[in-house]
Scaffold this motif. Structure first.
Motif: not given
Length: 216
Positions: A201, A198, A195
């Motif tokens: 990113e 993410k 997580q």
């Protein structure tokens, strides 16, 4: 332990501590670490919470102070607070005391300097931006143009994060600046490493977009 090392709340605190499991201790310490992370955010590079002033890293100093205050009975563990709450109250009180003491010492030194006397305490000044952010002491020197470009990008990211309403973005950036590793950041943010990837990113995508938007 000699008698001088025991506070007046040693007996009453010990009765409560006898009921605390190792797991409860670990949970309390983790919560205190998270509390300190946000409490000391961007405040350990200079001033009251530096290693130079406290002798050890700020997080270790305040955790050790709170822990020993409970264990040795110098702070009363009140019935109205659980272990975590009491430790955090001790930490916050100690932080206030340290800041007040540092400010008083600084003001006294400034007064002594005005009077032409030597200061009693050396004021720790923050490092210049090159040493603080970029670690440029390498074999290949970075030219001034490149340094200015890096600094410009950093300032754009700071501006973007400060204006962002996304708590994940803010926390990730602060953790990154503090030098925390992937697993540590995931633990602080209470997410899994995947997580966190993410979130990373999203952070990179949005900051890159912001830099390009501002004409870099």
């Amino acid at each position: 332990m000699i008698i001088e090392d025991i506070g007046k709340f040693f007996e009453s605190n010990s009765k409560k501590l006898d009921k605390i499991s190792n797991v409860e201790w670990k949970i309390a310490i983790k919560k205190c670490e998270k509390h300190l992370f946000f409490k000391l955010m961007n405040k350990t590079k200079y001033g009251a919470h530096t290693v130079e002033n406290l002798g050890i890293p700020a997080k270790d100093y305040y955790l050790e102070y709170a822990y020993s205050s409970i264990i040795d009975g110098f702070w009363e563990w009140k019935d109205s607070f659980d272990l975590t709450e009491q430790l955090i109250r001790i930490i916050d009180s100690r932080i206030s005391t340290v800041v007040k003491s540092y400010k008083n010492a600084k003001e006294n030194d400034e007064k002594r300097e005005e009077e032409g006397k030597y200061p009693l305490k050396t004021v720790i000044r923050s490092q210049d931006i090159e040493n603080t952010f970029y670690n440029l002491r390498s074999e290949d020197e970075v030219d001034e143009t490149e340094l200015l470009a890096i600094e410009d990008d950093y300032n754009k990211i700071e501006l973007f994060v400060n204006e962002s309403k996304d708590d994940d973005i803010k926390t990730f950036w602060e953790c990154t600046k503090e030098g925390y590793k992937r697993a540590e950041i995931a633990e602080i943010m209470e997410v899994t490493p995947k997580q966190l990837d993410k979130i990373k990113e999203k952070f990179l995508r949005q900051t890159r977009k912001q830099i390009e938007k501002n004409g870099n």
